[in-house]
Enzyme design. Structure first.
Site, PDB file in Angstrom:
ATOM      1  N   GLY A 104       0.842  -1.197   0.000  1.00  0.00           N
ATOM      2  CA  GLY A 104       0.000   0.000   0.000  1.00  0.00           C
ATOM      3  C   GLY A 104       0.876   1.245   0.000  1.00  0.00           C
ATOM      4  N   ILE A 140       2.390   2.831   2.481  1.00  0.00           N
ATOM      5  CA  ILE A 140       3.608   2.676   3.277  1.00  0.00           C
ATOM      6  C   ILE A 140       4.546   1.670   2.628  1.00  0.00           C
ATOM      7  CG2 ILE A 140       4.513   1.850   5.482  1.00  0.00           C
ATOM      8  CD1 ILE A 140       1.974   3.025   6.785  1.00  0.00           C
ATOM      9  N   SER A 177       0.909  -9.343  -2.468  1.00  0.00           N
ATOM     10  CA  SER A 177      -0.339  -8.624  -2.245  1.00  0.00           C
ATOM     11  C   SER A 177      -1.256  -9.463  -1.369  1.00  0.00           C
ATOM     12  CB  SER A 177      -1.016  -8.320  -3.586  1.00  0.00           C
ATOM     13  OG  SER A 177      -2.305  -7.761  -3.377  1.00  0.00           O
ATOM     14  N   GLY A 197       3.011  -3.618  10.487  1.00  0.00           N
ATOM     15  CA  GLY A 197       1.628  -3.573  10.040  1.00  0.00           C
ATOM     16  C   GLY A 197       0.688  -3.660  11.227  1.00  0.00           C
ATOM     17  N   ARG A 198       0.265  -4.874  11.543  1.00  0.00           N
ATOM     18  CA  ARG A 198      -0.618  -5.097  12.683  1.00  0.00           C
ATOM     19  C   ARG A 198      -0.232  -6.380  13.399  1.00  0.00           C
ATOM     20  NH1 ARG A 198      -1.535  -0.585  12.527  1.00  0.00           N
ATOM     21  NH2 ARG A 198      -3.488   0.554  12.194  1.00  0.00           N
ATOM     22  N   GLU A 215      -2.006  -5.550  23.021  1.00  0.00           N
ATOM     23  CA  GLU A 215      -1.168  -4.417  23.426  1.00  0.00           C
ATOM     24  C   GLU A 215      -1.816  -3.694  24.600  1.00  0.00           C
ATOM     25  OE1 GLU A 215       0.536  -3.543  18.906  1.00  0.00           O
ATOM     26  OE2 GLU A 215      -1.048  -2.276  19.750  1.00  0.00           O
ATOM     27  N   HIS A 239       4.447  -0.031  19.740  1.00  0.00           N
ATOM     28  CA  HIS A 239       3.513   0.538  18.764  1.00  0.00           C
ATOM     29  C   HIS A 239       3.733   2.046  18.605  1.00  0.00           C
ATOM     30  CE1 HIS A 239      -0.613  -0.397  16.788  1.00  0.00           C
ATOM     31  NE2 HIS A 239      -0.024   0.620  16.159  1.00  0.00           N
ATOM     32  N   ALA A 242       5.690   3.306  15.817  1.00  0.00           N
ATOM     33  CA  ALA A 242       6.155   3.644  14.476  1.00  0.00           C
ATOM     34  C   ALA A 242       5.339   4.779  13.848  1.00  0.00           C
ATOM     35  CB  ALA A 242       6.112   2.409  13.578  1.00  0.00           C
TER      36      ALA A 242
END
Length: 236
Positions: free
Chosen positions: A79, A81, A100, A157-158, A186, A208, A210
């Site tokens: 994407g 980023i 992808s 990402g996540r 988290e 977390h 970034a």
């Protein structure tokens, strides 16, 4: 957010996009360079009373460090980023592959490949994908085991995209290096298996952050204010 319900009720829902891209990209390279350059080791060696000060030579070649140039950098999620990471890594001289996660991205600037091919051929792998049904536990024990023995794996990402129990196991059974800015839960659980690995120097974790450079937060607030002004303007 149930967007259909909000629309039916006349409730405006607005989003802020792109405010954190420079911050996340920068953190991605900070993590990669941390491992590639062994900077923490050399800093400690130089400052130690029994380190460089006692050395008979001008340099230290005890710990190898590596170039990004000519490495293969695999990106999971191309994407906004992921694409910026790709262009910067390319400027370092890296060869870029991407997977992808939606199956919809067919960017012609970079080589698209399968997940298995990306994992097995990449020297550096960075994740910049959202958490979806398709990406949850995308990388577990089976996928980790096909990576190069000395690969660098970064998740910006996540949490939940990497199975963290499997990752802790594999860190104890390989030589990979891992950088994580996100976890499935988290803040981190004090009994998390990643806090108990045998060689913690091969794992870099940040809380977390970034997304959260000073500049990113300023852009976020400015965009929120713009959204509110736009909403008020439309209501007049």
């Amino acid at each position: 957010i149930d967007l259909d319900f909000a629309k039916n009720q006349g409730i405006a829902v607005m989003n802020v996009k792109g405010y954190s891209t420079p911050s996340v990209v920068q953190t991605t390279f900070a993590m990669a360079l941390h491992f590639l350059g062994n900077i923490s080791y050399f800093d400690h060696y130089t400052k130690s009373k029994n380190g460089w000060a006692k050395s008979p030579v001008f340099t230290n070649l005890e710990r190898p460090f590596h170039d990004i140039e000519d490495k293969t950098w695999g990106i999971i999620g191309l994407g906004t980023i992921g694409k910026k990471v790709a262009y910067i890594a390319e400027s370092f001289g890296a060869n870029i592959l991407y997977y992808s996660t939606s199956g919809c991205n067919r960017d012609s600037d970079f080589q698209r490949t399968t997940l298995d091919d990306l994992l097995s051929t990449s020297d550096i792998i960075s994740i910049h994908a959202p958490l979806t049904h398709e990406t949850y536990n995308l990388i577990g024990k089976e996928q980790l085991q096909i990576m190069k023995e000395d690969a660098i794996l970064l998740n910006l990402g996540r949490g939940g995209i990497i199975n963290e129990t499997d990752l802790a196991w594999y860190l104890d059974n390989s030589q990979i290096k891992v950088g994580l800015d996100v976890l499935e839960k988290e803040p981190i659980d004090p009994n998390h298996p990643l806090l108990k690995i045998k060689e913690p120097e091969r794992l870099l974790m940040t809380p977390h952050i970034a997304w959260a450079s000073v500049e990113s937060r300023k852009r976020l607030i400015a965009c929120i204010c713009d959204n509110i002004a736009k909403f008020i303007g439309e209501k007049r």
